[in-house]
Scaffold this active site. Structure first.
Site, short mmCIF file in Angstrom:
data_model
loop_
_atom_site.label_atom_id
_atom_site.label_comp_id
_atom_site.label_asym_id
_atom_site.label_seq_id
_atom_site.Cartn_x
_atom_site.Cartn_y
_atom_site.Cartn_z
N GLY A 1 59.81 55.46 28.85
CA GLY A 1 61.33 55.46 29.45
C GLY A 1 61.48 54.52 30.61
O GLY A 1 62.33 54.50 31.37
N SER B 1 62.60 51.50 30.67
CA SER B 1 63.60 50.66 30.73
C SER B 1 64.94 51.38 31.12
O SER B 1 65.99 50.87 31.38
CB SER B 1 63.98 50.22 29.40
OG SER B 1 64.17 51.00 28.31
N LEU C 1 67.12 54.39 33.61
CA LEU C 1 67.59 54.69 35.04
C LEU C 1 66.30 54.73 35.98
O LEU C 1 66.15 54.23 36.90
CB LEU C 1 68.69 55.67 34.96
CG LEU C 1 69.22 56.26 36.47
CD1 LEU C 1 69.68 55.04 37.34
CD2 LEU C 1 70.25 57.34 36.14
N TYR D 1 68.56 70.52 23.59
CA TYR D 1 67.88 69.69 24.48
C TYR D 1 67.05 70.28 25.60
O TYR D 1 65.94 70.09 25.75
CB TYR D 1 69.01 68.66 25.09
CG TYR D 1 68.83 67.85 26.26
CD1 TYR D 1 68.36 66.46 26.04
CD2 TYR D 1 68.94 68.22 27.57
CE1 TYR D 1 67.76 65.55 26.81
CE2 TYR D 1 68.59 67.29 28.58
CZ TYR D 1 68.18 66.06 28.31
OH TYR D 1 67.81 65.20 29.17
N LYS E 1 63.15 70.48 26.12
CA LYS E 1 62.69 70.03 27.77
C LYS E 1 61.56 71.61 28.08
O LYS E 1 60.52 71.10 28.75
CB LYS E 1 63.51 69.93 28.83
CG LYS E 1 64.52 68.63 28.34
CD LYS E 1 64.24 67.89 29.64
CE LYS E 1 64.77 66.47 29.12
NZ LYS E 1 64.01 65.27 29.90
N PRO F 1 64.70 66.78 38.35
CA PRO F 1 65.54 66.07 38.81
C PRO F 1 67.09 66.68 38.65
O PRO F 1 67.08 67.29 37.79
CB PRO F 1 65.71 64.72 38.41
CG PRO F 1 64.41 64.64 37.48
CD PRO F 1 64.14 66.02 36.78
N VAL G 1 71.01 62.24 38.63
CA VAL G 1 70.49 61.11 39.23
C VAL G 1 71.76 59.72 38.82
O VAL G 1 72.44 59.90 37.97
CB VAL G 1 69.30 60.32 38.36
CG1 VAL G 1 68.72 59.31 39.22
CG2 VAL G 1 68.39 61.72 38.04
P1 NDP Z 1 67.82 56.59 30.26
O1 NDP Z 1 68.67 57.01 29.20
O2 NDP Z 1 68.23 55.81 31.26
O3 NDP Z 1 66.41 55.90 29.55
C1 NDP Z 1 65.82 56.47 28.40
C2 NDP Z 1 64.43 55.85 28.31
O4 NDP Z 1 63.83 56.53 27.17
C3 NDP Z 1 64.61 54.41 27.98
O5 NDP Z 1 63.69 53.65 28.53
C4 NDP Z 1 64.55 54.46 26.33
O6 NDP Z 1 64.03 53.08 25.87
C5 NDP Z 1 63.50 55.58 26.27
N1 NDP Z 1 63.52 56.06 25.00
C6 NDP Z 1 64.35 56.59 24.51
N2 NDP Z 1 64.03 56.80 22.96
C7 NDP Z 1 62.67 56.25 22.91
C8 NDP Z 1 61.97 56.49 21.89
N3 NDP Z 1 62.04 56.73 20.34
N4 NDP Z 1 60.47 55.80 22.05
C9 NDP Z 1 60.32 55.07 23.23
N5 NDP Z 1 61.10 55.18 24.15
C10 NDP Z 1 62.27 55.72 23.89
O7 NDP Z 1 67.05 57.96 30.85
P2 NDP Z 1 66.93 58.33 32.40
O8 NDP Z 1 66.44 57.26 33.17
O9 NDP Z 1 68.38 58.68 33.01
O10 NDP Z 1 66.05 59.62 32.33
C11 NDP Z 1 64.98 59.62 32.56
C12 NDP Z 1 64.51 61.23 32.51
O11 NDP Z 1 65.05 61.95 33.35
C13 NDP Z 1 64.92 61.81 30.80
O12 NDP Z 1 63.80 62.61 30.61
C14 NDP Z 1 66.03 62.57 31.36
O13 NDP Z 1 66.18 63.70 30.50
C15 NDP Z 1 65.70 63.02 32.99
N6 NDP Z 1 66.86 63.41 33.71
C16 NDP Z 1 67.85 62.56 33.97
C17 NDP Z 1 69.24 62.87 34.69
C18 NDP Z 1 70.15 61.69 34.76
O14 NDP Z 1 71.00 61.95 35.58
N7 NDP Z 1 69.96 60.70 34.46
C19 NDP Z 1 69.04 64.05 35.32
C20 NDP Z 1 67.83 64.92 34.96
C21 NDP Z 1 66.88 64.54 34.22
P3 NDP Z 1 64.90 51.81 25.33
O15 NDP Z 1 65.71 51.51 26.58
O16 NDP Z 1 63.97 50.82 24.53
O17 NDP Z 1 66.05 52.77 24.60
#
Ligand code: NDP
Length: 311
Positions: free
Chosen positions: A13, A15, A17, A136, A140, A160, A163
């Site tokens: 992940g 790339s 946030l 979901y 998790k 978290p 975010v």
């Molecule tokens: P984002 O949606 O910003 O990014 C998701 C990431 O997962 C991207 O890098 C994406 O790659 C990658 N990804 C998705 N599908 C695949 C796949 N099939 N194979 C490989 N990589 C994949 O996520 P966040 O940074 O927001 O969240 C990170 C973590 O934090 C997650 O587990 C989320 O559940 C958790 N979280 C987030 C919160 C929030 O407020 N944002 C709150 C609490 C927890 P690509 O760019 O190539 O699609």
């Protein structure tokens, strides 16, 4: 994590946030500092273009290529089936490749729908999650404890709260509240139209700046060795109302047009505070970025990167 041996940290992940925030901290904090890169450490950030983690072969090829000793697993998708596949593959492959330590990323949606507040680490399994994100949340929850209990490996998880920060998803259809309001306000200023916020603005939320969260992940990777999950959040006293969020966005964007709340829209849950007491007791001195400053940095990033931002 020892600094004498070679440590290769794979961030899935990378790339997104949170992944981008960890990359920024690792690149910008000075080498050897509390959150900076340490001698003998290599950080690898991957996204879906490098490997589709839904696919076991692709996941194994990724681990074969980088041979990570540590994994921060952030990659996630909104659907149960996809998330189950990603989590199973990453955990199974980490075990197969003898990863020394793995941190899975959960979220507060893993907590039961009916629960007493504030949330804390002991309350996760006290009942079923909310029906709106049942799948979901179950995917998790599955990441919790299983490997540590079954195989005795050093796999743990972080929880978290909401975010926000640079590289967020600003898409108006499915963005979280802060990036959605930033984008809306930006467009209102650009098009000279009213900025209308859905709901009363009264609900309270705890938000964590992605760059603060990144530091907490780096600390956890090095210094937290317990299987029990850890809530990564600002304190309950740092809750803000949606109105405070919207006011700060208006100020950061410099919007001077008509600004109101559409009270015909549903508000959602009034508050769902989480306790960061366990974190505070373990980490010692840690300064969170003040909310308005963090928001201003996020707005500035969006405005500067409008053409390339996810929206
Ligand atoms: P984002 O949606 O910003 O990014 C998701 C990431 O997962 C991207 O890098 C994406 O790659 C990658 N990804 C998705 N599908 C695949 C796949 N099939 N194979 C490989 N990589 C994949 O996520 P966040 O940074 O927001 O969240 C990170 C973590 O934090 C997650 O587990 C989320 O559940 C958790 N979280 C987030 C919160 C929030 O407020 N944002 C709150 C609490 C927890 P690509 O760019 O190539 O699609």
């Amino acid at each position: 994590m020892t600094s004498t041996t070679e440590n290769r940290v794979l961030v899935t992940g990378g790339s997104g946030l949170v992944g981008k925030a960890i990359e920024t901290v690792i690149k910008t904090e000075s080498v050897g500092s509390r959150f900076g890169k340490r001698q003998g450490e290599e950080w690898i950030f991957v996204n879906s273009k490098e490997a589709d983690l839904k696919d076991l072969k692709s996941t194994e090829a990724l681990f074969e290529k980088y041979k990570p000793t540590h994994v921060i697993h952030l990659a996630a998708l909104a659907f149960l089936h996809d998330n189950l596949a990603i989590n199973t593959n990453v955990l199974q492959t980490s075990h197969k490749f003898q990863v020394k330590k793995l941190i899975s990323c959960l979220s507060t949606c893993v907590f039961p729908d009916k629960v007493t507040y504030p949330l804390d680490e002991t309350k996760i399994h006290l009942g079923p999650p909310h029906s709106s994100n049942f799948g979901y949340s179950h995917a998790k929850r599955m990441k919790l404890r299983a490997y540590k209990l079954d195989f005795g490996v050093n796999f743990t998880s972080a929880i978290p709260t909401n975010v926000f920060g640079p590289h967020d998803n600003f898409n108006l259809q499915d963005a979280h509240v802060i990036p959605a309001l930033i984008h809306k306000c930006y467009l209102a200023k650009k098009n000279n139209t009213p900025f209308i916020v859905g709901g009363s603005g009264k609900p309270l939320r705890q938000f964590i700046y992605s760059l603060d969260l990144a530091k907490l992940f780096i600390w956890m990777l090095r210094d937290y060795d317990d299987v029990e999950p850890l809530i990564l959040s600002v304190g309950e006293d740092q809750e803000v109302t949606i109105k405070q969020v919207a006011d700060a966005i208006v100020k950061a964007i410099g919007f001077q047009g008509e600004y109101s709340f559409d009270t015909t829209r549903a508000d959602g849950q009034f508050r769902k505070p989480a306790s960061n007491e366990k974190l505070r007791n373990l980490i010692g001195d840690f300064q969170f970025t003040p909310f308005e400053l963090a928001l201003k940095e996020s707005v500035d990033w969006f405005v500067k990167n409008y053409d390339v931002a996810r929206k």
